[in-house]
Design a protein around this motif. Structure first.
Motif, PDB file in Angstrom:
ATOM      1  N   THR A  69       0.845  -1.193   0.000  1.00  0.00           N
ATOM      2  CA  THR A  69       0.000   0.000   0.000  1.00  0.00           C
ATOM      3  C   THR A  69       0.883   1.246   0.000  1.00  0.00           C
ATOM      4  O   THR A  69       2.067   1.181   0.347  1.00  0.00           O
ATOM      5  CB  THR A  69      -0.899   0.022   1.241  1.00  0.00           C
ATOM      6  OG1 THR A  69      -0.071   0.151   2.404  1.00  0.00           O
ATOM      7  CG2 THR A  69      -1.725  -1.257   1.334  1.00  0.00           C
ATOM      8  N   PRO A  70       0.323   2.416  -0.377  1.00  0.00           N
ATOM      9  CA  PRO A  70       1.117   3.663  -0.310  1.00  0.00           C
ATOM     10  C   PRO A  70       1.694   3.900   1.072  1.00  0.00           C
ATOM     11  O   PRO A  70       2.817   4.388   1.208  1.00  0.00           O
ATOM     12  CB  PRO A  70       0.098   4.734  -0.696  1.00  0.00           C
ATOM     13  CG  PRO A  70      -0.880   4.018  -1.579  1.00  0.00           C
ATOM     14  CD  PRO A  70      -1.004   2.639  -1.005  1.00  0.00           C
ATOM     15  N   ARG A  71       0.917   3.581   2.110  1.00  0.00           N
ATOM     16  CA  ARG A  71       1.408   3.771   3.479  1.00  0.00           C
ATOM     17  C   ARG A  71       2.612   2.879   3.757  1.00  0.00           C
ATOM     18  O   ARG A  71       3.587   3.311   4.391  1.00  0.00           O
ATOM     19  CB  ARG A  71       0.289   3.470   4.472  1.00  0.00           C
ATOM     20  CG  ARG A  71       0.659   3.725   5.926  1.00  0.00           C
ATOM     21  CD  ARG A  71      -0.537   3.516   6.821  1.00  0.00           C
ATOM     22  NE  ARG A  71      -0.195   3.778   8.213  1.00  0.00           N
ATOM     23  CZ  ARG A  71      -1.055   3.691   9.213  1.00  0.00           C
ATOM     24  NH1 ARG A  71      -2.326   3.360   8.975  1.00  0.00           N
ATOM     25  NH2 ARG A  71      -0.671   3.937  10.451  1.00  0.00           N
ATOM     26  N   GLU A  72       2.547   1.642   3.277  1.00  0.00           N
ATOM     27  CA  GLU A  72       3.672   0.722   3.484  1.00  0.00           C
ATOM     28  C   GLU A  72       4.899   1.168   2.709  1.00  0.00           C
ATOM     29  O   GLU A  72       6.030   1.073   3.205  1.00  0.00           O
ATOM     30  CB  GLU A  72       3.261  -0.690   3.066  1.00  0.00           C
ATOM     31  CG  GLU A  72       2.269  -1.344   4.008  1.00  0.00           C
ATOM     32  CD  GLU A  72       1.719  -2.639   3.465  1.00  0.00           C
ATOM     33  OE1 GLU A  72       1.369  -3.515   4.274  1.00  0.00           O
ATOM     34  OE2 GLU A  72       1.649  -2.796   2.228  1.00  0.00           O
ATOM     35  N   ARG A  73       4.687   1.663   1.492  1.00  0.00           N
ATOM     36  CA  ARG A  73       5.822   2.146   0.698  1.00  0.00           C
ATOM     37  C   ARG A  73       6.477   3.355   1.365  1.00  0.00           C
ATOM     38  O   ARG A  73       7.701   3.480   1.388  1.00  0.00           O
ATOM     39  CB  ARG A  73       5.366   2.493  -0.723  1.00  0.00           C
ATOM     40  CG  ARG A  73       5.092   1.279  -1.601  1.00  0.00           C
ATOM     41  CD  ARG A  73       5.014   1.679  -3.061  1.00  0.00           C
ATOM     42  NE  ARG A  73       3.844   2.515  -3.321  1.00  0.00           N
ATOM     43  CZ  ARG A  73       2.670   2.048  -3.731  1.00  0.00           C
ATOM     44  NH1 ARG A  73       2.503   0.757  -3.919  1.00  0.00           N
ATOM     45  NH2 ARG A  73       1.661   2.880  -3.973  1.00  0.00           N
ATOM     46  N   THR A  74       5.636   4.246   1.907  1.00  0.00           N
ATOM     47  CA  THR A  74       6.170   5.427   2.593  1.00  0.00           C
ATOM     48  C   THR A  74       6.960   5.023   3.832  1.00  0.00           C
ATOM     49  O   THR A  74       8.041   5.552   4.089  1.00  0.00           O
ATOM     50  CB  THR A  74       5.025   6.375   2.991  1.00  0.00           C
ATOM     51  OG1 THR A  74       4.316   6.796   1.817  1.00  0.00           O
ATOM     52  CG2 THR A  74       5.568   7.599   3.707  1.00  0.00           C
ATOM     53  N   ALA A  75       6.408   4.090   4.600  1.00  0.00           N
ATOM     54  CA  ALA A  75       7.099   3.621   5.807  1.00  0.00           C
ATOM     55  C   ALA A  75       8.431   2.968   5.458  1.00  0.00           C
ATOM     56  O   ALA A  75       9.441   3.181   6.138  1.00  0.00           O
ATOM     57  CB  ALA A  75       6.211   2.637   6.565  1.00  0.00           C
ATOM     58  N   SER A  76       8.440   2.195   4.372  1.00  0.00           N
ATOM     59  CA  SER A  76       9.675   1.538   3.945  1.00  0.00           C
ATOM     60  C   SER A  76      10.720   2.557   3.513  1.00  0.00           C
ATOM     61  O   SER A  76      11.910   2.433   3.841  1.00  0.00           O
ATOM     62  CB  SER A  76       9.373   0.576   2.792  1.00  0.00           C
ATOM     63  OG  SER A  76      10.556  -0.015   2.298  1.00  0.00           O
ATOM     64  N   LEU A  77      10.268   3.589   2.793  1.00  0.00           N
ATOM     65  CA  LEU A  77      11.195   4.624   2.333  1.00  0.00           C
ATOM     66  C   LEU A  77      11.762   5.407   3.510  1.00  0.00           C
ATOM     67  O   LEU A  77      12.962   5.712   3.550  1.00  0.00           O
ATOM     68  CB  LEU A  77      10.475   5.560   1.371  1.00  0.00           C
ATOM     69  CG  LEU A  77      11.331   6.667   0.735  1.00  0.00           C
ATOM     70  CD1 LEU A  77      12.459   6.056  -0.069  1.00  0.00           C
ATOM     71  CD2 LEU A  77      10.461   7.559  -0.150  1.00  0.00           C
ATOM     72  N   LEU A  78      10.920   5.736   4.492  1.00  0.00           N
ATOM     73  CA  LEU A  78      11.385   6.468   5.666  1.00  0.00           C
ATOM     74  C   LEU A  78      12.379   5.639   6.476  1.00  0.00           C
ATOM     75  O   LEU A  78      13.373   6.165   6.979  1.00  0.00           O
ATOM     76  CB  LEU A  78      10.197   6.874   6.538  1.00  0.00           C
ATOM     77  CG  LEU A  78       9.284   7.964   5.966  1.00  0.00           C
ATOM     78  CD1 LEU A  78       8.079   8.184   6.873  1.00  0.00           C
ATOM     79  CD2 LEU A  78      10.054   9.257   5.769  1.00  0.00           C
ATOM     80  N   ALA A  79      12.090   4.353   6.587  1.00  0.00           N
ATOM     81  CA  ALA A  79      13.014   3.467   7.304  1.00  0.00           C
ATOM     82  C   ALA A  79      14.352   3.390   6.575  1.00  0.00           C
ATOM     83  O   ALA A  79      15.424   3.416   7.198  1.00  0.00           O
ATOM     84  CB  ALA A  79      12.404   2.070   7.437  1.00  0.00           C
ATOM     85  N   GLY A  80      14.297   3.327   5.248  1.00  0.00           N
ATOM     86  CA  GLY A  80      15.528   3.305   4.466  1.00  0.00           C
ATOM     87  C   GLY A  80      16.311   4.596   4.606  1.00  0.00           C
ATOM     88  O   GLY A  80      17.545   4.585   4.697  1.00  0.00           O
ATOM     89  N   ALA A  81      15.588   5.724   4.633  1.00  0.00           N
ATOM     90  CA  ALA A  81      16.253   7.020   4.777  1.00  0.00           C
ATOM     91  C   ALA A  81      16.936   7.134   6.137  1.00  0.00           C
ATOM     92  O   ALA A  81      18.071   7.619   6.237  1.00  0.00           O
ATOM     93  CB  ALA A  81      15.240   8.144   4.599  1.00  0.00           C
ATOM     94  N   LEU A  82      16.253   6.677   7.183  1.00  0.00           N
ATOM     95  CA  LEU A  82      16.839   6.736   8.523  1.00  0.00           C
ATOM     96  C   LEU A  82      18.080   5.850   8.613  1.00  0.00           C
ATOM     97  O   LEU A  82      19.119   6.272   9.139  1.00  0.00           O
ATOM     98  CB  LEU A  82      15.806   6.298   9.566  1.00  0.00           C
ATOM     99  CG  LEU A  82      16.294   6.254  11.022  1.00  0.00           C
ATOM    100  CD1 LEU A  82      16.770   7.630  11.472  1.00  0.00           C
ATOM    101  CD2 LEU A  82      15.189   5.727  11.938  1.00  0.00           C
ATOM    102  N   GLY A  83      17.973   4.642   8.089  1.00  0.00           N
ATOM    103  CA  GLY A  83      19.131   3.748   8.095  1.00  0.00           C
ATOM    104  C   GLY A  83      20.284   4.326   7.301  1.00  0.00           C
ATOM    105  O   GLY A  83      21.450   4.210   7.692  1.00  0.00           O
ATOM    106  N   SER A  84      19.958   4.984   6.174  1.00  0.00           N
ATOM    107  CA  SER A  84      20.976   5.600   5.332  1.00  0.00           C
ATOM    108  C   SER A  84      21.706   6.715   6.064  1.00  0.00           C
ATOM    109  O   SER A  84      22.937   6.835   6.001  1.00  0.00           O
ATOM    110  CB  SER A  84      20.327   6.132   4.054  1.00  0.00           C
ATOM    111  OG  SER A  84      21.280   6.748   3.219  1.00  0.00           O
ATOM    112  N   VAL A  85      20.943   7.562   6.785  1.00  0.00           N
ATOM    113  CA  VAL A  85      21.546   8.657   7.547  1.00  0.00           C
ATOM    114  C   VAL A  85      22.504   8.108   8.609  1.00  0.00           C
ATOM    115  O   VAL A  85      23.635   8.585   8.762  1.00  0.00           O
ATOM    116  CB  VAL A  85      20.452   9.513   8.217  1.00  0.00           C
ATOM    117  CG1 VAL A  85      21.069  10.460   9.241  1.00  0.00           C
ATOM    118  CG2 VAL A  85      19.693  10.303   7.167  1.00  0.00           C
TER     119      VAL A  85
END
Length: 212
Positions: free
Chosen positions: A20-36
């Motif tokens: 879902t869009p919500r799941e994709r957003t959550a996955s992207l945010l998690a990836g961004a945090l891990g990347s930082v």
């Protein structure tokens, strides 16, 4: 109750549920945090090493890549994390943070795999092509590698976000391409060139496999 990962009747070979869009957003945010976190740790480690090197009167510089010297091959894995002074490190830190963040946002596992490929290709290229017995160190090979990786990922994966990131990076950092040209004293164009090649190669090797 946990969400079922596959459609009812998955034993019949039906495809996975579309996120879902919500799941994709959550996955992207998690990836961004891990990347930082990963990039702050990586660049912070480089600064810690440079402080140690400064206090030791440049003792760590000997662990760079020594071209054509068999003993210098070990420097392939150390050189990207060492620098010839704080000015050298400062010049690399910001582009490394930005490009590394964009390279890691799709997953830390792929990012680590891409980093290893870039380090190997860049390091071996320097070892073979640089003038004999010259010592090369610095993270610029990674900088060029992450540039090539992000742009290549947009070309090979062809997902909307990756294409957008590739275009943004190409527009922002297109001028670094001139760094692959020889002629600047004290600058390892070999590391830049082979870092870029390593990044594109990593994007191709780690591309998303399509099922038909």
């Amino acid at each position: 109750m946990a969400r079922t990962a596959y459609r009812k009747g998955m034993s019949d070979g039906l495809p996975p549920l579309t996120p879902t869009p919500r799941e994709r957003t959550a996955s992207l945010l998690a990836g961004a945090l891990g990347s930082v976190i990963v990039m702050l740790f990586l660049v912070g480690g480089m600064w810690a090493l440079e402080i140690v090197d400064y206090l030791g009167d440049g003792a760590l510089d000997q662990y760079g890549i020594v071209a054509r010297d068999p003993d210098g091959l070990a420097g392939i894995f150390a050189a990207p994390f060492l620098h010839a002074g704080f000015q050298h490190l400062i010049a690399n830190s910001l582009p490394l943070l930005i490009l590394g963040f964009l390279a890691a946002i799709r997953g830390i596992g792929r990012f680590l795999g891409a980093s290893l490929i870039i380090i190997l290709v860049s390091g071996l290229g320097v070892w073979f092509v640089a003038p004999p017995n010259t010592v090369t160190l610095g993270a610029s090979g990674l900088v060029f590698g992450y540039f090539g990786y992000v742009v290549g990922r947009g070309l090979f994966d062809r997902r909307i976000l990756d294409i957008v990131l590739a275009v943004v990076v190409a527009v922002m950092y297109y001028s670094i391409i001139f760094g692959i040209l020889p002629g600047q004293a004290g600058i390892s164009w070999q590391g830049h060139l082979f870092g870029l090649i390593g990044g594109v190669l990593a994007a191709w090797l780690l591309r998303r496999r399509r099922e038909y």
